[in-house]
Design a protein around this motif. Structure first.
Motif, short mmCIF file in Angstrom:
data_model
loop_
_atom_site.label_atom_id
_atom_site.label_comp_id
_atom_site.label_asym_id
_atom_site.label_seq_id
_atom_site.Cartn_x
_atom_site.Cartn_y
_atom_site.Cartn_z
N HIS A 1 0.85 -1.19 0.00
CA HIS A 1 0.00 0.00 0.00
C HIS A 1 0.89 1.24 0.00
N PRO A 2 0.52 2.27 -0.77
CA PRO A 2 1.38 3.46 -0.88
C PRO A 2 1.60 4.19 0.44
N THR A 3 0.66 4.07 1.39
CA THR A 3 0.77 4.86 2.62
C THR A 3 0.78 4.04 3.89
N ILE A 4 0.54 2.71 3.79
CA ILE A 4 0.41 1.87 4.98
C ILE A 4 1.36 0.68 4.87
N ASP A 5 2.08 0.39 5.96
CA ASP A 5 2.88 -0.83 6.03
C ASP A 5 1.94 -1.98 6.35
N MET A 6 1.65 -2.82 5.37
CA MET A 6 0.69 -3.90 5.53
C MET A 6 1.30 -5.15 6.18
N GLY A 7 2.60 -5.13 6.41
CA GLY A 7 3.23 -6.26 7.07
C GLY A 7 3.02 -7.54 6.30
N ASP A 8 2.64 -8.59 7.02
CA ASP A 8 2.45 -9.91 6.40
C ASP A 8 0.98 -10.22 6.12
N ILE A 9 0.14 -9.18 6.07
CA ILE A 9 -1.28 -9.39 5.82
C ILE A 9 -1.48 -10.03 4.44
N GLU A 10 -2.25 -11.09 4.40
CA GLU A 10 -2.59 -11.73 3.13
C GLU A 10 -3.81 -11.02 2.54
N VAL A 11 -3.68 -10.56 1.32
CA VAL A 11 -4.79 -9.89 0.65
C VAL A 11 -5.63 -10.94 -0.07
N PRO A 12 -6.93 -11.02 0.23
CA PRO A 12 -7.76 -12.04 -0.43
C PRO A 12 -8.08 -11.65 -1.87
N PRO A 13 -8.43 -12.61 -2.71
CA PRO A 13 -8.89 -12.27 -4.06
C PRO A 13 -10.16 -11.43 -4.02
N ALA A 14 -10.44 -10.77 -5.11
CA ALA A 14 -11.67 -9.99 -5.20
C ALA A 14 -12.89 -10.88 -5.02
N ALA A 15 -13.93 -10.33 -4.43
CA ALA A 15 -15.16 -11.08 -4.25
C ALA A 15 -15.79 -11.36 -5.62
N PRO A 16 -16.59 -12.41 -5.73
CA PRO A 16 -17.25 -12.72 -7.00
C PRO A 16 -17.99 -11.50 -7.55
N GLY A 17 -17.78 -11.22 -8.82
CA GLY A 17 -18.46 -10.10 -9.47
C GLY A 17 -17.70 -8.80 -9.46
N GLU A 18 -16.73 -8.64 -8.57
CA GLU A 18 -16.00 -7.36 -8.46
C GLU A 18 -14.87 -7.35 -9.50
N ASP B 1 -8.26 -9.99 -13.59
CA ASP B 1 -7.71 -10.04 -14.94
C ASP B 1 -8.60 -10.94 -15.80
N GLU B 2 -8.25 -11.02 -17.08
CA GLU B 2 -8.92 -11.98 -17.95
C GLU B 2 -8.55 -13.41 -17.52
N PRO B 3 -9.42 -14.40 -17.70
CA PRO B 3 -10.74 -14.30 -18.33
C PRO B 3 -11.86 -13.96 -17.35
N GLN B 4 -11.55 -13.94 -16.03
CA GLN B 4 -12.61 -13.67 -15.06
C GLN B 4 -13.22 -12.29 -15.28
N HIS B 5 -12.35 -11.30 -15.56
CA HIS B 5 -12.83 -9.94 -15.77
C HIS B 5 -13.85 -9.89 -16.90
N GLY B 6 -13.53 -10.52 -18.03
CA GLY B 6 -14.42 -10.47 -19.18
C GLY B 6 -15.74 -11.17 -18.95
N ARG B 7 -15.71 -12.23 -18.16
CA ARG B 7 -16.95 -12.96 -17.89
C ARG B 7 -17.99 -12.05 -17.22
#
Length: 399
Positions: free
Chosen positions: A72-89, A94-100
């Motif tokens: 993150h540009p302003t926050i030290d996120m440490g070892d936090i795991e970022v989850p994938p985007a929720a369905p539909g978001e 990226d493709e091909p999920q984005h295009g669907r």
């Protein structure tokens, strides 16, 4: 010599509410790409030049996937795991999920379909101008005009029942507006998610004439439809509301351009495009490299986070003549306010319709419209907000 930007978000100069922060302008003067050390120690890059920003947006080697945005540009996120985007978001996929997710929507946001909405936008705009005149000056243009118009339009597109719009609009304003604390923001986001789930279920039971009902015949799940609705909200409300308010502020601060627009209605389309370029309220986006990439004479290693500065790209002197001047008759168009490539803003034609209708209607209905406070007292959103704009815009006029 390689340039490094050390602090983001950089503050805007006092008295320059429409210009990018000086540090970003200076970075662009050193070249179109600079190093940026993230708070967690990750060595990333900041892209400020028009051509390079555009090329990244069109390059599939630069990923939008949420789970890859570990820095993150302003926050030290440490070892936090970022989850994938929720369905539909799909904005964070990226493709091909984005295009669907995006493809079923494209036909519902074409230039022709959005122009068919013009009469309804004109009606909503006139109703709010009537209410402003009836209440009399002064007023806050944000709450009286800039927010309600896109909010009502997006509610109608999604099929939000009239009885629910008050609480629904309040919640989306809180979680998109960036002006409330974390606890209140989370509560508003959760309430919005809960409401959208109920809305999708209601459409399943009783389809109506709206975008969500149109998608019911697809293979999209209710959870996916809820995610799509959330993306449409984000694209269709806060950005346009801030363009209407900040755009009015910019015009009132440039009287010669305001006079020219009032005198020549044929300037409207160009004026909207110039305001989009000049203000660039969606300031920055990020991408992560999927492999080593050569960019601007540098090797960007795989897994590197790259920040794209839209507002400096749209002020790039190598692309735009006299870029820091608001010129409603500008000939060199092609701004990046709506992005570029597969993620180019789906709702851009809707935003254009709303701006082309609302701004001239406001300026023509109230020919003596002016700020009710000195320009330096207008409250600006912080640079930490995802979308730049004004918190409020006190205006007045002669009666």
């Amino acid at each position: 010599m390689e340039h490094t930007v050390t602090t983001l978000p950089a503050a805007r100069e006092p008295g320059c509410p429409f210009d990018p922060p000086r540090e970003l302008i200076q970075a662009r003067e050193h070249g179109p790409i600079s190093r940026y050390p993230f708070p967690d120690g990750h060595q990333g890059w900041l892209v400020t030049g028009y051509d390079l920003v555009r090329s990244v947006l069109a390059d599939s080697r630069f990923s939008s996937r949420k789970e890859l945005m570990r820095h993150h540009p302003t926050i030290d996120m440490g070892d936090i795991e970022v989850p994938p985007a929720a369905p539909g978001e799909f904005l964070l996929m990226d493709e091909p999920q984005h295009g669907r997710y995006r493809k079923p929507l494209v036909g519902r946001f074409t230039v022709r379909r959005m122009r068919l909405l013009t009469e309804r936008v004109e009606q909503i705009t006139a109703e709010h101008l009537d209410a402003m005149e009836e209440a009399g000056p002064p007023t806050d243009l944000v709450t009286a005009f800039a927010k309600p118009i896109p909010s009502i339009v997006i509610c109608e597109l999604l099929g939000v029942p009239y009885r629910d719009r008050g609480s629904f609009q309040e919640n989306i304003d809180k979680f998109l507006g960036g002006e409330v604390g974390d606890e209140e923001l989370i509560a508003a986001y959760t309430a919005t998610q809960h409401y959208l789930a109920e809305l999708v279920a209601a459409k399943r039971a009783n389809p109506t004439d709206d975008v969500l009902s149109d998608l019911l015949d697809s293979d999209l799940t209710d959870e996916e439809l809820r995610g799509i609705a959330l993306i449409l909200l984000a694209a269709g409300f806060d950005t346009t509301a801030n363009m209407l308010a900040l755009g009015t502020f910019a015009l009132l601060s440039n009287p010669a351009q305001l006079t020219a627009l009032r005198a020549d209605p044929t300037l409207t389309d160009k004026a909207v495009e110039e305001l989009l370029r000049y203000l660039s309220v969606a300031k920055t986006f990020m991408r992560t490299t999927l492999e080593d990439v050569e960019l601007g004479g540098h090797t960007i290693k795989a897994g590197t986070t790259v920040i794209l500065s839209y507002n400096t790209a749209n002020r790039d002197p190598d692309r735009f003549t006299d870029p820091h001047t608001l010129d409603l008759a500008r000939q060199d168009g092609g701004h990046l306010a709506f992005g570029h490539g597969i993620h180019q803003c789906l709702g851009q034609q809707l935003a254009r319709v709303e701006m082309r209708v609302a701004l001239p209607a406001l300026l023509n209905r109230l020919p003596t419209l002016r700020l009710a406070v000195p320009a330096e007292e207008v409250g600006l959103r912080p640079e930490t907000a995802d979308i730049y704009g004004v918190k409020s815009l006190p205006v007045t006029w002669d009666v």
